[in-house]
Design a protein around this motif. Structure first.
Motif, PDB file in Angstrom:
ATOM      1  N   SER A 221       2.208  23.861  11.069  1.00 26.75           N
ATOM      2  CA  SER A 221       1.390  24.042   9.864  1.00 26.75           C
ATOM      3  C   SER A 221      -0.087  23.772  10.161  1.00 26.75           C
ATOM      4  O   SER A 221      -0.971  24.365   9.528  1.00 26.75           O
ATOM      5  CB  SER A 221       1.892  23.147   8.721  1.00 26.75           C
ATOM      6  OG  SER A 221       1.685  21.775   8.992  1.00 26.75           O
ATOM      7  N   VAL A 222      -0.378  22.896  11.120  1.00 25.81           N
ATOM      8  CA  VAL A 222      -1.763  22.692  11.543  1.00 25.81           C
ATOM      9  C   VAL A 222      -2.298  23.977  12.172  1.00 25.81           C
ATOM     10  O   VAL A 222      -3.434  24.401  11.901  1.00 25.81           O
ATOM     11  CB  VAL A 222      -1.873  21.515  12.531  1.00 25.81           C
ATOM     12  CG1 VAL A 222      -3.295  21.398  13.080  1.00 25.81           C
ATOM     13  CG2 VAL A 222      -1.470  20.214  11.860  1.00 25.81           C
ATOM     14  N   MET A 223      -1.488  24.614  12.994  1.00 27.52           N
ATOM     15  CA  MET A 223      -1.900  25.876  13.614  1.00 27.52           C
ATOM     16  C   MET A 223      -2.199  26.934  12.553  1.00 27.52           C
ATOM     17  O   MET A 223      -3.199  27.661  12.643  1.00 27.52           O
ATOM     18  CB  MET A 223      -0.816  26.376  14.567  1.00 27.52           C
ATOM     19  CG  MET A 223      -0.660  25.571  15.832  1.00 27.52           C
ATOM     20  SD  MET A 223       0.530  26.327  16.973  1.00 27.52           S
ATOM     21  CE  MET A 223      -0.344  27.838  17.438  1.00 27.52           C
ATOM     22  N   ARG A 224      -1.341  27.047  11.562  1.00 24.54           N
ATOM     23  CA  ARG A 224      -1.563  28.047  10.518  1.00 24.54           C
ATOM     24  C   ARG A 224      -2.833  27.736   9.722  1.00 24.54           C
ATOM     25  O   ARG A 224      -3.579  28.650   9.355  1.00 24.54           O
ATOM     26  CB  ARG A 224      -0.335  28.134   9.611  1.00 24.54           C
ATOM     27  CG  ARG A 224       0.865  28.790  10.286  1.00 24.54           C
ATOM     28  CD  ARG A 224       2.007  29.014   9.326  1.00 24.54           C
ATOM     29  NE  ARG A 224       2.646  27.762   8.939  1.00 24.54           N
ATOM     30  CZ  ARG A 224       3.601  27.173   9.638  1.00 24.54           C
ATOM     31  NH1 ARG A 224       4.014  27.688  10.789  1.00 24.54           N
ATOM     32  NH2 ARG A 224       4.150  26.044   9.210  1.00 24.54           N
ATOM     33  N   TRP A 225      -3.074  26.465   9.436  1.00 17.75           N
ATOM     34  CA  TRP A 225      -4.295  26.069   8.717  1.00 17.75           C
ATOM     35  C   TRP A 225      -5.526  26.465   9.525  1.00 17.75           C
ATOM     36  O   TRP A 225      -6.504  26.995   8.973  1.00 17.75           O
ATOM     37  CB  TRP A 225      -4.257  24.565   8.476  1.00 17.75           C
ATOM     38  CG  TRP A 225      -5.311  24.020   7.575  1.00 17.75           C
ATOM     39  CD1 TRP A 225      -5.220  23.811   6.230  1.00 17.75           C
ATOM     40  CD2 TRP A 225      -6.638  23.595   7.959  1.00 17.75           C
ATOM     41  NE1 TRP A 225      -6.399  23.280   5.741  1.00 17.75           N
ATOM     42  CE2 TRP A 225      -7.295  23.136   6.774  1.00 17.75           C
ATOM     43  CE3 TRP A 225      -7.337  23.553   9.163  1.00 17.75           C
ATOM     44  CZ2 TRP A 225      -8.587  22.654   6.786  1.00 17.75           C
ATOM     45  CZ3 TRP A 225      -8.641  23.073   9.174  1.00 17.75           C
ATOM     46  CH2 TRP A 225      -9.244  22.628   8.004  1.00 17.75           C
ATOM     47  N   LEU A 226      -5.497  26.206  10.822  1.00 14.59           N
ATOM     48  CA  LEU A 226      -6.617  26.569  11.681  1.00 14.59           C
ATOM     49  C   LEU A 226      -6.769  28.082  11.799  1.00 14.59           C
ATOM     50  O   LEU A 226      -7.891  28.618  11.772  1.00 14.59           O
ATOM     51  CB  LEU A 226      -6.419  25.950  13.071  1.00 14.59           C
ATOM     52  CG  LEU A 226      -6.546  24.430  13.150  1.00 14.59           C
ATOM     53  CD1 LEU A 226      -5.965  23.900  14.453  1.00 14.59           C
ATOM     54  CD2 LEU A 226      -8.012  23.997  13.021  1.00 14.59           C
ATOM     55  N   GLU A 227      -5.645  28.783  11.925  1.00 17.98           N
ATOM     56  CA  GLU A 227      -5.687  30.247  12.012  1.00 17.98           C
ATOM     57  C   GLU A 227      -6.378  30.854  10.797  1.00 17.98           C
ATOM     58  O   GLU A 227      -7.187  31.791  10.920  1.00 17.98           O
ATOM     59  CB  GLU A 227      -4.262  30.788  12.129  1.00 17.98           C
ATOM     60  CG  GLU A 227      -4.169  32.308  12.172  1.00 17.98           C
ATOM     61  CD  GLU A 227      -2.743  32.798  12.022  1.00 17.98           C
ATOM     62  OE1 GLU A 227      -2.476  33.931  12.427  1.00 17.98           O
ATOM     63  OE2 GLU A 227      -1.907  32.048  11.480  1.00 17.98           O
ATOM     64  N   GLU A 228      -6.071  30.329   9.620  1.00 15.51           N
ATOM     65  CA  GLU A 228      -6.665  30.853   8.388  1.00 15.51           C
ATOM     66  C   GLU A 228      -8.178  30.677   8.364  1.00 15.51           C
ATOM     67  O   GLU A 228      -8.872  31.327   7.563  1.00 15.51           O
ATOM     68  CB  GLU A 228      -6.042  30.148   7.185  1.00 15.51           C
ATOM     69  CG  GLU A 228      -4.575  30.507   6.960  1.00 15.51           C
ATOM     70  CD  GLU A 228      -3.903  29.593   5.957  1.00 15.51           C
ATOM     71  OE1 GLU A 228      -4.573  28.666   5.453  1.00 15.51           O
ATOM     72  OE2 GLU A 228      -2.708  29.798   5.685  1.00 15.51           O
TER      73      GLU A 228
ATOM     74  N   ASP B 227      -7.875  36.669  14.708  1.00 10.80           N
ATOM     75  CA  ASP B 227      -7.046  36.899  15.895  1.00 10.80           C
ATOM     76  C   ASP B 227      -7.239  35.744  16.869  1.00 10.80           C
ATOM     77  O   ASP B 227      -7.888  35.868  17.914  1.00 10.80           O
ATOM     78  CB  ASP B 227      -7.409  38.228  16.557  1.00 10.80           C
ATOM     79  CG  ASP B 227      -7.079  39.433  15.702  1.00 10.80           C
ATOM     80  OD1 ASP B 227      -6.399  39.260  14.673  1.00 10.80           O
ATOM     81  OD2 ASP B 227      -7.500  40.547  16.060  1.00 10.80           O
ATOM     82  N   VAL B 228      -6.684  34.601  16.502  1.00  9.61           N
ATOM     83  CA  VAL B 228      -6.847  33.383  17.298  1.00  9.61           C
ATOM     84  C   VAL B 228      -5.500  32.697  17.476  1.00  9.61           C
ATOM     85  O   VAL B 228      -4.578  32.885  16.683  1.00  9.61           O
ATOM     86  CB  VAL B 228      -7.840  32.399  16.641  1.00  9.61           C
ATOM     87  CG1 VAL B 228      -9.231  32.999  16.558  1.00  9.61           C
ATOM     88  CG2 VAL B 228      -7.340  31.978  15.259  1.00  9.61           C
ATOM     89  N   VAL B 229      -5.417  31.913  18.526  1.00 13.88           N
ATOM     90  CA  VAL B 229      -4.264  31.031  18.748  1.00 13.88           C
ATOM     91  C   VAL B 229      -4.784  29.602  18.817  1.00 13.88           C
ATOM     92  O   VAL B 229      -5.380  29.196  19.828  1.00 13.88           O
ATOM     93  CB  VAL B 229      -3.508  31.380  20.038  1.00 13.88           C
ATOM     94  CG1 VAL B 229      -2.347  30.398  20.254  1.00 13.88           C
ATOM     95  CG2 VAL B 229      -2.985  32.810  19.990  1.00 13.88           C
ATOM     96  N   PRO B 230      -4.624  28.822  17.760  1.00 22.08           N
ATOM     97  CA  PRO B 230      -5.089  27.432  17.783  1.00 22.08           C
ATOM     98  C   PRO B 230      -4.319  26.613  18.819  1.00 22.08           C
ATOM     99  O   PRO B 230      -3.108  26.800  19.009  1.00 22.08           O
ATOM    100  CB  PRO B 230      -4.798  26.947  16.357  1.00 22.08           C
ATOM    101  CG  PRO B 230      -4.712  28.195  15.537  1.00 22.08           C
ATOM    102  CD  PRO B 230      -4.105  29.222  16.436  1.00 22.08           C
TER     103      PRO B 230
END
Length: 349
Positions: A86-93, A106-109
């Motif tokens: 969920s941290v990755m998704r928050w950062l992706e957004e 278009d990133v991969v945290p």
């Protein structure tokens, strides 16, 4: 040298900390996130015999990853690793991560993670961090004071028979740079000596811990060799040490390695087979100036100063975790805080 304004890891420029916890029965657990919006060069050193980690291999100096977006420290043992998603998704957004395409998002945290064992501390094995807690924690992250003791991943932590928790500290070096540490104290070993003194208190800056006295109370019922929770002890101390000194990947990993000395000075024994002791190192400086390298003889003096400060600051953070922890009631009985177990250590309270 003196502590930074908050005496916390958030005194290091570029560091934000957010935490969530749940302590209503049967919960006793939580999640802590260190967010670096500008990214940071990172390293890691794992020395415990039972680690629970995610995305640590890419931090090796021989691998190509250049930095991280956040570090997650969480309860829940291996189940807690799900909070990183969920941290990755928050950062992706928000477009934070390694860019892998032309699109804005278009990133991969990059979110390395480490866990402590706190399963069933509150009474229910399944009362552990939900995957969404990671996003909740990073959304709450600030550069202000860090809540200590029974917060975040420290909610269910214990140090042998005493209540553990989250601790933080910082130091401003003579050249103006800053070193900070954040730790989750959940150790099989003890943070207090046979007389009840906190091992790490002797490393305080100035009069930081001068108010403490040698207690007169006997050790609490389950000290020094037994645990409150029946069965094998399962623990782990996890930490982040950060600086705004520009370090390359190898130098940052070395900072994490040396920081383990800070654990050894404040917890005994440490790095046992039932601990997963893991420390992340972060260098937040994002300017184009050359980064210090362990292979540069002219950098050795500055590196050794930063490394020594990191280890000592981590020891101090452990003391602050113990001083701020509060006693909790569990189905297995009370896990006493240091303050409640040794009230005579605080004669001025």
């Amino acid at each position: 040298m003196q502590p930074g304004p908050h005496s916390a890891i958030t005194d290091v420029p570029g560091i934000l900390v957010g935490q969530v916890e749940r302590m209503d029965p049967p919960y006793l657990t939580g999640t802590t996130v260190v967010h670096v919006p500008g990214t940071a060069v990172a390293g890691v050193d794992v020395r415990g015999g039972a680690p629970g980690t995610r995305e640590t291999d890419l931090l090796a100096p021989v691998n190509s990853n250049g930095g991280v977006n956040a570090i997650v420290l969480t309860g829940g043992s291996a189940f807690g690793l799900d909070t990183a998603g969920s941290v990755m998704r928050w950062l992706e957004e928000r477009g934070e991560g390694v860019r892998v395409g032309q699109g804005e998002y278009d990133v991969v945290p990059i979110v390395p993670t480490a866990v402590i064992f706190d399963l069933a501390r509150g009474g229910d094995f399944k009362a552990r961090p939900e995957p969404s807690w990671g996003a909740d924690a990073i959304a709450a992250a600030t550069d202000g004071p860090v809540a200590l003791g029974n917060h975040g991943a420290g909610a269910g932590a214990r140090a042998r028979s005493l209540k553990g928790g989250v601790g933080s500290a910082s130091v401003r070096l003579d050249d103006g740079t800053t070193v900070g540490a954040l730790v989750i104290v959940n150790a099989a070993g003890s943070t207090v000596d046979a007389d009840g003194n906190l091992y790490g208190a002797r490393l305080g800056l100035g009069d930081e811990f001068a108010h403490l006295r040698t207690p007169v109370e006997p050790p609490p019922p389950f000290a020094p060799g037994r645990n409150v929770i029946p069965g094998p002890s399962m623990n782990t101390v996890i930490a982040v040490v950060a600086t705004d000194v520009p370090l390359d990947k190898a130098a940052t990993q070395r900072m994490a390695m040396v920081a383990h000395d800070g654990l050894a000075r404040a917890i005994d024994p440490i790095h046992t087979l039932v601990d997963g002791d893991s420390i992340f190192g972060l260098s937040t400086r994002t300017s184009d100036e050359p980064r210090l390298s362990v292979t540069d003889p002219t950098a050795l003096g500055q590196l050794e100063t930063v490394y020594a400060a990191g280890a000592r600051t981590l020891s101090r953070a452990i003391v602050h975790a113990m001083l701020n922890a509060e006693s909790v009631e569990t189905e297995a009985g009370t896990i006493p805080s240091y303050r409640d177990a040794y009230p005579s250590a605080f004669p001025t309270d």
